[in-house]
Design an enzyme around this catalytic site. Structure first.
Site, PDB file in Angstrom:
ATOM      1  CB  CYS A  84      39.639  37.663  42.970  1.00 26.60           C
ATOM      2  SG  CYS A  84      41.386  37.234  42.817  1.00 26.60           S
ATOM      3  CB  CYS A  87      41.174  37.695  37.993  1.00 26.27           C
ATOM      4  SG  CYS A  87      40.141  36.607  39.022  1.00 26.27           S
ATOM      5  CB  CYS A 132      40.532  33.544  42.802  1.00 32.63           C
ATOM      6  SG  CYS A 132      39.758  34.086  41.268  1.00 32.63           S
ATOM      7  CB  CYS A 135      43.646  34.726  38.927  1.00 32.18           C
ATOM      8  SG  CYS A 135      43.387  35.278  40.632  1.00 32.18           S
ATOM      9  CB  CYS A 155      39.165  33.367  57.891  1.00 34.75           C
ATOM     10  SG  CYS A 155      40.150  34.495  58.869  1.00 34.75           S
TER      11      CYS A 155
END
Length: 166
Positions: A84, A87, A132, A135, A155
């Site tokens: 991510c 984070c 995520c 975060c 996707c």
């Protein structure tokens, strides 16, 4: 239609989806609870805007979608981990990536302990959005048209990811 009009539409439809999602079972996940105390959850919108590049901010914090075939990560084929961008939580490994022909980085598997999901009605039909778990940054949508063994296609917006080689 301008980007501003799309952004306003997404805000209005997204707010409706949040209300609908909050009332539906499975709107939150156990994975998100695991990260409930994360300092990334205490970052203000203004701080996110300062921390992230423009498109990444729009995608991660306001569920925008990058244009297809614009992310360099779509053509990333080295061994490594996709994390991510907000984070650094690992979401995918390169062995799970495949060319879906859609123009976005696509994966047939995700680290399930590192995402949360919700139902998204932004285009008028229900889709499963994933984000995520640490975060809460928007990543993309999951579809049931991927390859074996999972038949899933995560996707992902490349603007929401960072690639770490190795």
């Amino acid at each position: 239609m301008t980007h501003t009009h799309i952004h306003r539409r997404h805000i209005l439809l997204g707010a409706s989806a949040l209300v609908a999602g909050a009332c539906s079972p499975g709107a939150s996940s156990a994975q998100e609870g695991r990260f409930a105390g994360s300092p990334f959850r205490r970052i203000s919108d203004a701080q996110w805007r300062e921390r992230l590049p423009g498109l990444s901010y729009d995608v991660l914090r306001h569920e925008a979608t990058e244009r297809p075939y614009t992310s360099p990560l779509n053509d990333e084929h080295r061994d490594g981990t996709f994390v991510c961008l907000g984070c650094d939580l690992p979401l995918f490994i390169s062995a799970w990536k495949f060319d879906s022909g859609t123009g976005w980085p696509s994966f047939w598997q995700v680290n399930p302990a590192h995402i949360g999901t919700k139902t998204d009605f932004a285009i008028g039909v229900p889709r499963t959005e994933y984000h995520c778990a640490r975060c809460l940054g928007h990543q993309g949508h999951v579809f049931d048209d991927g390859p074996r063994p999972t038949r899933k296609r995560y996707c992902n917006n490349g603007a929401a990811l960072k690639f770490i080689p190795g």
